[in-house]
Scaffold this motif. Sequence first.
Motif, short mmCIF file in Angstrom:
data_model
loop_
_atom_site.label_atom_id
_atom_site.label_comp_id
_atom_site.label_asym_id
_atom_site.label_seq_id
_atom_site.Cartn_x
_atom_site.Cartn_y
_atom_site.Cartn_z
N GLY A 139 -14.41 18.36 -0.04
CA GLY A 139 -15.28 18.94 0.96
C GLY A 139 -15.04 18.44 2.36
O GLY A 139 -15.51 19.04 3.33
N MET A 140 -14.28 17.35 2.51
CA MET A 140 -14.00 16.80 3.83
C MET A 140 -12.83 17.56 4.47
O MET A 140 -11.91 17.99 3.80
CB MET A 140 -13.66 15.31 3.73
N ARG A 141 -12.91 17.70 5.78
CA ARG A 141 -11.83 18.31 6.54
C ARG A 141 -10.94 17.20 7.08
O ARG A 141 -11.42 16.25 7.69
CB ARG A 141 -12.38 19.16 7.68
N VAL A 142 -9.64 17.34 6.86
CA VAL A 142 -8.68 16.32 7.26
C VAL A 142 -7.66 16.93 8.22
O VAL A 142 -7.41 18.14 8.19
CB VAL A 142 -7.96 15.71 6.04
N ALA A 143 -7.10 16.10 9.07
CA ALA A 143 -6.06 16.53 10.00
C ALA A 143 -4.70 16.36 9.37
O ALA A 143 -4.54 15.70 8.34
CB ALA A 143 -6.16 15.73 11.30
N ALA A 144 -3.70 16.95 10.00
CA ALA A 144 -2.33 16.81 9.50
C ALA A 144 -1.88 15.36 9.63
O ALA A 144 -2.01 14.76 10.70
CB ALA A 144 -1.39 17.73 10.27
N GLY A 145 -1.35 14.80 8.56
CA GLY A 145 -0.92 13.40 8.54
C GLY A 145 -2.02 12.42 8.19
O GLY A 145 -1.77 11.21 8.19
N ALA A 146 -3.23 12.90 7.91
CA ALA A 146 -4.33 12.00 7.58
C ALA A 146 -4.13 11.41 6.20
O ALA A 146 -3.55 12.02 5.30
CB ALA A 146 -5.66 12.75 7.64
N THR A 147 -4.62 10.18 6.01
CA THR A 147 -4.53 9.49 4.73
C THR A 147 -5.67 9.95 3.83
O THR A 147 -6.84 9.88 4.21
CB THR A 147 -4.58 7.97 4.93
N LEU A 148 -5.30 10.42 2.63
CA LEU A 148 -6.30 10.88 1.67
C LEU A 148 -6.71 9.79 0.70
O LEU A 148 -7.87 9.71 0.28
CB LEU A 148 -5.76 12.09 0.90
N ALA A 149 -5.76 8.95 0.31
CA ALA A 149 -6.04 7.89 -0.66
C ALA A 149 -5.01 6.80 -0.50
O ALA A 149 -3.94 7.00 0.11
CB ALA A 149 -6.03 8.44 -2.09
N ARG A 150 -5.35 5.64 -1.03
CA ARG A 150 -4.42 4.51 -1.05
C ARG A 150 -4.14 4.17 -2.50
O ARG A 150 -5.07 4.07 -3.33
CB ARG A 150 -5.00 3.31 -0.32
N VAL A 184 0.85 -1.19 0.00
CA VAL A 184 0.00 0.00 0.00
C VAL A 184 0.89 1.25 0.00
O VAL A 184 1.84 1.34 0.78
CB VAL A 184 -0.93 0.01 1.23
N SER A 185 0.59 2.18 -0.90
CA SER A 185 1.24 3.48 -0.91
C SER A 185 0.21 4.51 -0.45
O SER A 185 -0.78 4.76 -1.13
CB SER A 185 1.74 3.83 -2.32
N LEU A 186 0.44 5.06 0.74
CA LEU A 186 -0.52 5.99 1.33
C LEU A 186 -0.24 7.40 0.86
O LEU A 186 0.90 7.88 0.91
CB LEU A 186 -0.45 5.92 2.86
N VAL A 187 -1.27 8.06 0.39
CA VAL A 187 -1.20 9.48 0.02
C VAL A 187 -1.75 10.26 1.20
O VAL A 187 -2.94 10.18 1.51
CB VAL A 187 -2.01 9.76 -1.26
N THR A 188 -0.87 11.00 1.89
CA THR A 188 -1.25 11.70 3.11
C THR A 188 -1.16 13.21 2.91
O THR A 188 -0.54 13.69 1.96
CB THR A 188 -0.34 11.28 4.27
N SER A 189 -1.76 13.92 3.84
CA SER A 189 -1.75 15.38 3.83
C SER A 189 -0.82 15.87 4.94
O SER A 189 -1.03 15.52 6.10
CB SER A 189 -3.15 15.93 4.03
N PRO A 190 0.20 16.66 4.63
CA PRO A 190 1.10 17.15 5.69
C PRO A 190 0.49 18.24 6.55
O PRO A 190 1.04 18.57 7.59
CB PRO A 190 2.31 17.68 4.90
N VAL A 191 -0.63 18.82 6.12
CA VAL A 191 -1.27 19.90 6.87
C VAL A 191 -2.74 19.57 7.04
O VAL A 191 -3.30 18.74 6.32
CB VAL A 191 -1.10 21.26 6.16
N GLU A 192 -3.35 20.23 8.00
CA GLU A 192 -4.78 20.10 8.16
C GLU A 192 -5.48 21.08 7.21
O GLU A 192 -4.91 22.10 6.82
CB GLU A 192 -5.19 20.39 9.60
N GLY A 193 -6.68 20.75 6.85
CA GLY A 193 -7.42 21.62 5.95
C GLY A 193 -8.61 20.90 5.36
O GLY A 193 -9.07 19.86 5.86
N ILE A 194 -9.11 21.47 4.28
CA ILE A 194 -10.29 20.95 3.59
C ILE A 194 -9.87 20.52 2.19
O ILE A 194 -9.18 21.25 1.48
CB ILE A 194 -11.38 22.02 3.52
N VAL A 195 -10.28 19.32 1.81
CA VAL A 195 -10.00 18.82 0.46
C VAL A 195 -10.88 19.59 -0.51
O VAL A 195 -12.12 19.50 -0.47
CB VAL A 195 -10.27 17.31 0.37
N MET A 196 -10.23 20.38 -1.38
CA MET A 196 -10.98 21.25 -2.29
C MET A 196 -11.18 20.62 -3.67
O MET A 196 -12.21 20.84 -4.31
CB MET A 196 -10.25 22.59 -2.45
#
Length: 460
Positions: free
Chosen positions: A321-332, A82-94
């Motif tokens: 539209g979803m709000r994610v935290a820093a380090g959260a996984t966005l996709a696999r 699995v290759s995890l695509v993560t977000s280094p910052v918190e925010g909203i997926v636009m």
Amino acid sequence: MADQRNNNPPPRQHLLTPAPGHQPQGEGLVERKTPVAVPLWHIVPRMAGYGVVLFIVWAVLTIMFPNVFTRSSERAVVNSPVSLVTSPVEGIVMKQMVAAGQPFMANQPLMIVQNPNIDRSLFVDLTGKKLDNQQRYDSAKARLESNRRLLAATDSDLQRYNSAAQREHAARVRALEARVAVAKAQEDQQQEVVNRNQNMQWAGAVSEAYTNASRYQLSMLSNAKAAAKAELDNAVGVSEAARNKVYASSTDGPSASLAQRRQVLNAENAQLTAELEQLETYGKEVDKLLAAEQERIDRLSNLEIRSTESGTIEDLIAQPGMRVAAGATLARASNCSQTRVVAVFPRGLSDSLLPGARLNVHVDGLPTPLPASVAEILPRAPDGDQARYFVPFPPIEKNEIYVIAKLNRPLGNLPDKPASGVVPAAAAGQQASSGHCGMGRWARVTLNQSWLGQLRASLS
């Protein structure tokens, strides 16, 4: 007794009557026995007993020598890390740029995450330092401009005072030269008087005292001439020193003060110039840091999520539209070039399944086997290790190990319809989801080694 043996009747012989039309061969008649048919229910128990014995022998040999009688694993599944695509910052997926199931290249934008609450403390601190540096620069520049104007006025005053002093020195030199000339003329005149008186004394016209009096006046005039000459030399020296910016007389006092003031202003201007250059260099560095911080803020405020490796999006965890935290996984994501096959083998085959050992993988849906090699051996696979792969591992029993096989070439995409055949019951759910890179398809992994070679290896 011999009589008894002789009195015994001869044995009876049964003569078979030949069938009609049958000619007996030879002279004697042979007795034939009719074969008796054995019933089938007499053979079945015997064959069953033989089968049970053979099964027991095979089971015992399999348990004692598993590396000889076991060459393949039927419990193997095609898997991929699995290759995890993560977000280094918190925010909203636009925005989502690559849909699920679509491939992507390395460093290709996959999503955009907007973060309006990004930390700007460093930017504010750098802005404050820039303003403070600008104020110091403006103050130093204003002082430098003021000193330059004051230096220009000082130079003008110094030039005027030098001109006046030079004129005064020249006038004094001329006066002293005239004084020396007068003293010389008086000395010459008195020398003539002394010479005349000496001649008159030698002629007896005047006395010696009269001649000595004229000589005394001559000596006085010579001393006056010497004093005037000394003053002239001093005046010439002072004038030459003043022209060389060496102010030694009281007349050059204002010029000396102006010259000293000019030196102080030049030194202060040099210091201000160096300070301005330092402040300008520091300002440029702060501007670079500000630009980098502004770029970071802009980038993190609307961050483009990228992956360092190419692959395919398997499933999306964060939707627009979803709000994610820093380090959260966005996709696999997965990568077909890293496809692996997870197989279950008996622990007794550990010596034959060393890393690098050659294997043959028969993937469900492919007509030909694929060459592979042992990449990793796992005595067990906890949930943490299995979480690194897309498909769950096959169940493992006691005295069994996991073998991670690496294919020699990428598997690529396989048709969605699996090949006809018997699918294990535990693989029914995974088999239905197979498709991209063959993940989830069951396979059979076989050691690429002959039975004789395995026997030799086990005996050795």
